[in-house]
Design an enzyme around this catalytic site. Structure first.
Site, PDB file in Angstrom:
ATOM      1  CB  THR A   5      21.889  43.151  70.579  1.00 53.68           C
ATOM      2  OG1 THR A   5      22.865  42.263  69.942  1.00 53.68           O
ATOM      3  CG2 THR A   5      20.718  43.708  69.530  1.00 53.68           C
ATOM      4  CG  ASP A   6      27.324  42.116  69.310  1.00 52.58           C
ATOM      5  OD1 ASP A   6      26.024  41.568  69.314  1.00 52.58           O
ATOM      6  OD2 ASP A   6      28.305  41.559  69.653  1.00 52.58           O
ATOM      7  CD  GLU A   7      22.587  38.413  68.174  1.00 52.74           C
ATOM      8  OE1 GLU A   7      21.758  38.280  67.491  1.00 52.74           O
ATOM      9  OE2 GLU A   7      22.709  37.933  69.383  1.00 52.74           O
ATOM     10  CE1 TYR A  47      16.955  40.252  70.396  1.00 52.46           C
ATOM     11  CE2 TYR A  47      18.946  39.788  69.559  1.00 52.46           C
ATOM     12  CZ  TYR A  47      18.371  40.644  70.467  1.00 52.46           C
ATOM     13  OH  TYR A  47      18.883  41.140  71.493  1.00 52.46           O
ATOM     14  CE  LYS A 106      17.488  45.101  71.396  1.00 52.99           C
ATOM     15  NZ  LYS A 106      16.720  45.632  72.325  1.00 52.99           N
TER      16      LYS A 106
HETATM   17  P1  NAD Z   1      15.425  38.366  78.705  1.00 51.91           P
HETATM   18  O1  NAD Z   1      14.764  37.736  77.356  1.00 51.91           O
HETATM   19  O2  NAD Z   1      16.026  37.512  79.663  1.00 51.91           O
HETATM   20  O3  NAD Z   1      14.203  39.484  79.603  1.00 51.91           O
HETATM   21  C1  NAD Z   1      13.541  40.080  78.685  1.00 51.91           C
HETATM   22  C2  NAD Z   1      12.522  40.952  79.660  1.00 51.91           C
HETATM   23  O4  NAD Z   1      11.589  41.751  79.088  1.00 51.91           O
HETATM   24  C3  NAD Z   1      11.740  39.530  80.567  1.00 51.91           C
HETATM   25  O5  NAD Z   1      11.726  39.997  81.823  1.00 51.91           O
HETATM   26  C4  NAD Z   1      10.231  39.666  79.855  1.00 51.91           C
HETATM   27  O6  NAD Z   1       9.139  39.503  80.669  1.00 51.91           O
HETATM   28  C5  NAD Z   1      10.433  41.379  79.441  1.00 51.91           C
HETATM   29  N1  NAD Z   1       9.479  41.717  78.445  1.00 51.91           N
HETATM   30  C6  NAD Z   1       9.281  40.965  77.352  1.00 51.91           C
HETATM   31  N2  NAD Z   1       8.273  41.499  76.531  1.00 51.91           N
HETATM   32  C7  NAD Z   1       7.742  42.512  77.226  1.00 51.91           C
HETATM   33  C8  NAD Z   1       6.836  43.193  76.961  1.00 51.91           C
HETATM   34  N3  NAD Z   1       5.939  43.304  76.025  1.00 51.91           N
HETATM   35  N4  NAD Z   1       6.501  44.416  77.969  1.00 51.91           N
HETATM   36  C9  NAD Z   1       7.008  44.431  79.168  1.00 51.91           C
HETATM   37  N5  NAD Z   1       8.056  43.461  79.344  1.00 51.91           N
HETATM   38  C10 NAD Z   1       8.097  42.456  78.535  1.00 51.91           C
HETATM   39  O7  NAD Z   1      16.378  39.328  77.757  1.00 51.91           O
HETATM   40  P2  NAD Z   1      17.975  39.882  78.079  1.00 51.91           P
HETATM   41  O8  NAD Z   1      18.852  38.936  77.634  1.00 51.91           O
HETATM   42  O9  NAD Z   1      17.976  39.987  79.653  1.00 51.91           O
HETATM   43  O10 NAD Z   1      18.062  41.039  77.269  1.00 51.91           O
HETATM   44  C11 NAD Z   1      17.656  42.383  77.733  1.00 51.91           C
HETATM   45  C12 NAD Z   1      17.909  43.173  76.539  1.00 51.91           C
HETATM   46  O11 NAD Z   1      19.121  43.466  76.376  1.00 51.91           O
HETATM   47  C13 NAD Z   1      17.148  43.217  75.393  1.00 51.91           C
HETATM   48  O12 NAD Z   1      16.775  44.529  74.984  1.00 51.91           O
HETATM   49  C14 NAD Z   1      18.071  42.676  74.464  1.00 51.91           C
HETATM   50  O13 NAD Z   1      17.941  42.631  73.130  1.00 51.91           O
HETATM   51  C15 NAD Z   1      19.398  43.363  75.043  1.00 51.91           C
HETATM   52  N6  NAD Z   1      20.743  42.679  74.741  1.00 51.91           N
HETATM   53  C16 NAD Z   1      20.841  41.440  75.326  1.00 51.91           C
HETATM   54  C17 NAD Z   1      22.065  40.822  75.235  1.00 51.91           C
HETATM   55  C18 NAD Z   1      22.366  39.279  75.803  1.00 51.91           C
HETATM   56  O14 NAD Z   1      23.366  38.582  75.513  1.00 51.91           O
HETATM   57  N7  NAD Z   1      21.240  38.521  76.375  1.00 51.91           N
HETATM   58  C19 NAD Z   1      23.092  41.325  74.502  1.00 51.91           C
HETATM   59  C20 NAD Z   1      23.003  42.473  74.085  1.00 51.91           C
HETATM   60  C21 NAD Z   1      21.692  43.054  74.384  1.00 51.91           C
HETATM   61  P1  TYD Z   2      22.697  32.251  71.625  1.00 51.83           P
HETATM   62  O1  TYD Z   2      22.852  32.138  73.224  1.00 51.83           O
HETATM   63  O2  TYD Z   2      21.424  31.980  71.071  1.00 51.83           O
HETATM   64  O3  TYD Z   2      22.913  33.564  71.498  1.00 51.83           O
HETATM   65  P2  TYD Z   2      23.070  34.677  69.906  1.00 51.83           P
HETATM   66  O4  TYD Z   2      22.477  33.919  68.844  1.00 51.83           O
HETATM   67  O5  TYD Z   2      22.129  35.743  70.102  1.00 51.83           O
HETATM   68  O6  TYD Z   2      24.217  34.983  69.691  1.00 51.83           O
HETATM   69  O7  TYD Z   2      23.650  31.442  70.968  1.00 51.83           O
HETATM   70  C1  TYD Z   2      24.968  31.699  71.059  1.00 51.83           C
HETATM   71  C2  TYD Z   2      25.725  30.902  70.078  1.00 51.83           C
HETATM   72  O8  TYD Z   2      25.516  29.374  70.197  1.00 51.83           O
HETATM   73  C3  TYD Z   2      25.236  31.019  68.491  1.00 51.83           C
HETATM   74  O9  TYD Z   2      26.163  30.655  67.708  1.00 51.83           O
HETATM   75  C4  TYD Z   2      24.365  29.668  68.478  1.00 51.83           C
HETATM   76  C5  TYD Z   2      24.894  28.568  69.204  1.00 51.83           C
HETATM   77  N1  TYD Z   2      24.080  27.712  69.823  1.00 51.83           N
HETATM   78  C6  TYD Z   2      24.298  26.340  69.841  1.00 51.83           C
HETATM   79  O10 TYD Z   2      25.092  25.951  69.214  1.00 51.83           O
HETATM   80  N2  TYD Z   2      23.431  25.378  70.467  1.00 51.83           N
HETATM   81  C7  TYD Z   2      22.257  25.915  71.096  1.00 51.83           C
HETATM   82  O11 TYD Z   2      21.703  25.016  71.721  1.00 51.83           O
HETATM   83  C8  TYD Z   2      22.091  27.299  71.106  1.00 51.83           C
HETATM   84  C9  TYD Z   2      20.954  27.810  72.109  1.00 51.83           C
HETATM   85  C10 TYD Z   2      23.042  28.252  70.652  1.00 51.83           C
END
Ligand code: NAD
Ligand code: TYD
Length: 353
Positions: A135-137, A160, A164
């Site tokens: 992630t960019d975070e 989080y 990461k």
């Molecule tokens: P998500 O929470 O929707 O899915 C995570 C998946 O991992 C789930 O299916 C869960 O069952 C599985 N999982 C969790 N713990 C596990 C374990 N111990 N063993 C096996 N499986 C396990 O997450 P996402 O939003 O799809 O993110 C996927 C990846 O992409 C993550 O690594 C996250 O850090 C990265 N990422 C997410 C975003 C975003 O905006 N969602 C952006 C950049 C990077």
């Molecule tokens: P989120 O979807 O949790 O992603 P991340 O924190 O990983 O960027 O949140 C996106 C933005 O929205 C973040 O600035 C927090 C804000 N947010 C709210 O204002 N209300 C909410 O209920 C949630 C879940 C997030």
């Protein structure tokens, strides 16, 4: 005789939001690869995300925990895993604030367990790839100007992002120390179908539809840079196949939005789709206590990926949001399924309802 595949790719977290899009893309696009989806189905993992491909010949699901050494070793041996695309993670910042230890276990210990198993299983490191999805975070929080590049110093600020960042460092360490063939990608916030309704966009859509309060943290002035999940999956495909070993690539679409503007946009879009009067859904907006340590702004410079590997986002945010909203309106069964069980409990605790 059992069919042999050109590659046996372990995709971890393939039942989650982004993972399910990556699995679908690879299963459909590469019939000569076997895709082994390894996921322990936490609250965020849902096999109904993959109903359309579950019977394909080149797809296998294995339920297992990335932290469990035996389970990971067994899946590598049983399917002779040649490559890994690692997405399994605890992924929600608010949950990491409530309980950081699960993030250390899955995101750090689980990642090192996978790296170690790949290192032990692969007899030489040619023709293998371990692609770590991050992630960019990890870069921290921006002020009003500037963009994250691949050389921005890591400065994670939530449990989080700290977990990461630690996993990214282990991935790089396995490249430098042992020569493990790794690739790393850092993407901005994703949105799209099959997104669990605890993150901003799916939560707001779900609550607007159900006329529930829309909890905006603080003043709603924090900025996120949004990318359509299918464009992220395409970027992973590009980097996995064409990226350089040992390098990291930022993924993003130069699409920054203030949270409050985004929530209002969704309100207007859904007012139209649901035949509500103009401004009706905006009345649901409720400003709530800010998130602790809330990062102000994320914004990604993805020019390395664009220039070196030719990837570009395929649709605009407006198009992507419309597709996303339509998907949620047409998939009520999915919403009911994922919001049964623990979701109600989580929601009440989180938003004091
Ligand atoms: P998500 O929470 O929707 O899915 C995570 C998946 O991992 C789930 O299916 C869960 O069952 C599985 N999982 C969790 N713990 C596990 C374990 N111990 N063993 C096996 N499986 C396990 O997450 P996402 O939003 O799809 O993110 C996927 C990846 O992409 C993550 O690594 C996250 O850090 C990265 N990422 C997410 C975003 C975003 O905006 N969602 C952006 C950049 C990077
Ligand atoms: P989120 O979807 O949790 O992603 P991340 O924190 O990983 O960027 O949140 C996106 C933005 O929205 C973040 O600035 C927090 C804000 N947010 C709210 O204002 N209300 C909410 O209920 C949630 C879940 C997030």
């Amino acid at each position: 005789m059992e069919k042999t595949f050109q590659k046996n790719i372990l995709i971890t977290g393939g039942a989650g939001f982004i993972g399910s899009h990556v699995v679908r893309l690879f299963v459909n696009k590469y019939p000569h690869y076997r895709i082994v989806n390894f996921d322990n189905l936490t609250y965020a993992g849902n096999l109904s995300n993959l109903k359309d491909i579950e019977n394909k010949e080149n797809y296998v699901f294995v339920k297992g925990d990335i932290v469990a050494n035996d389970a990971v070793t067994n899946v590598f041996s049983q399917y002779n895993i040649t490559d890994v695309i690692h997405l399994a993670a605890e992924s929600h910042v608010d949950r990491s604030i409530e309980g950081p230890m699960a993030f250390v276990q899955t995101n750090v210990v689980g990642t090192v367990n996978l790296l170690q198993t790949a290192k032990n299983h692969w007899t030489d490191f040619t023709n293998h790839v371990f692609h770590h999805v991050s992630t960019d975070e990890v870069y921290g929080s921006l002020g009003n100007d500037g963009l994250f590049t691949e050389t921005t110093a890591y400065d994670p600020r939530s449990p989080y992002s700290a977990s990461k960042a630690a996993s990214d460092h282990f991935v790089s360490a396995f490249f430098h120390t042992y020569g493990l063939p790794i690739k790393l990608s850092n993407c901005s916030n994703n949105y799209g179908s099959h997104h669990f309704p605890e993150k901003l966009i799916p939560l707001m859509i779900h609550n607007i539809v159900n006329k529930k309060p829309l909890p905006v943290y603080g003043k709603g002035e924090n900025i996120r840079d949004w990318l359509w999940v299918e464009d992220h999956a395409r970027a992973i495909d590009t980097i996995f196949h064409n990226g350089k070993l040992g390098e990291s690539y930022n993924i993003g679409g130069l699409n920054e939005w203030k949270n409050i503007d985004l929530v209002k946009y969704l309100c207007r879009l859904l007012d139209k789709k649901l035949n509500r009067s103009e401004g009706e859904s905006e009345q649901l907006i409720t400003y709530v206590k800010d998130r602790s340590g809330h990062d102000l702004r994320y914004a990604i410079d993805a020019s390395k990926l664009e220039k070196e590997l030719g990837w570009k986002p395929s649709i605009t945010f407006e198009e992507g949001l419309e597709k996303t909203v339509d998907w949620y309106l047409n998939n009520q069964d999915w919403i009911n399924e994922v919001t049964s069980g623990d979701y109600q409990h989580y929601y009440k605790k989180m938003y004091n309802e």
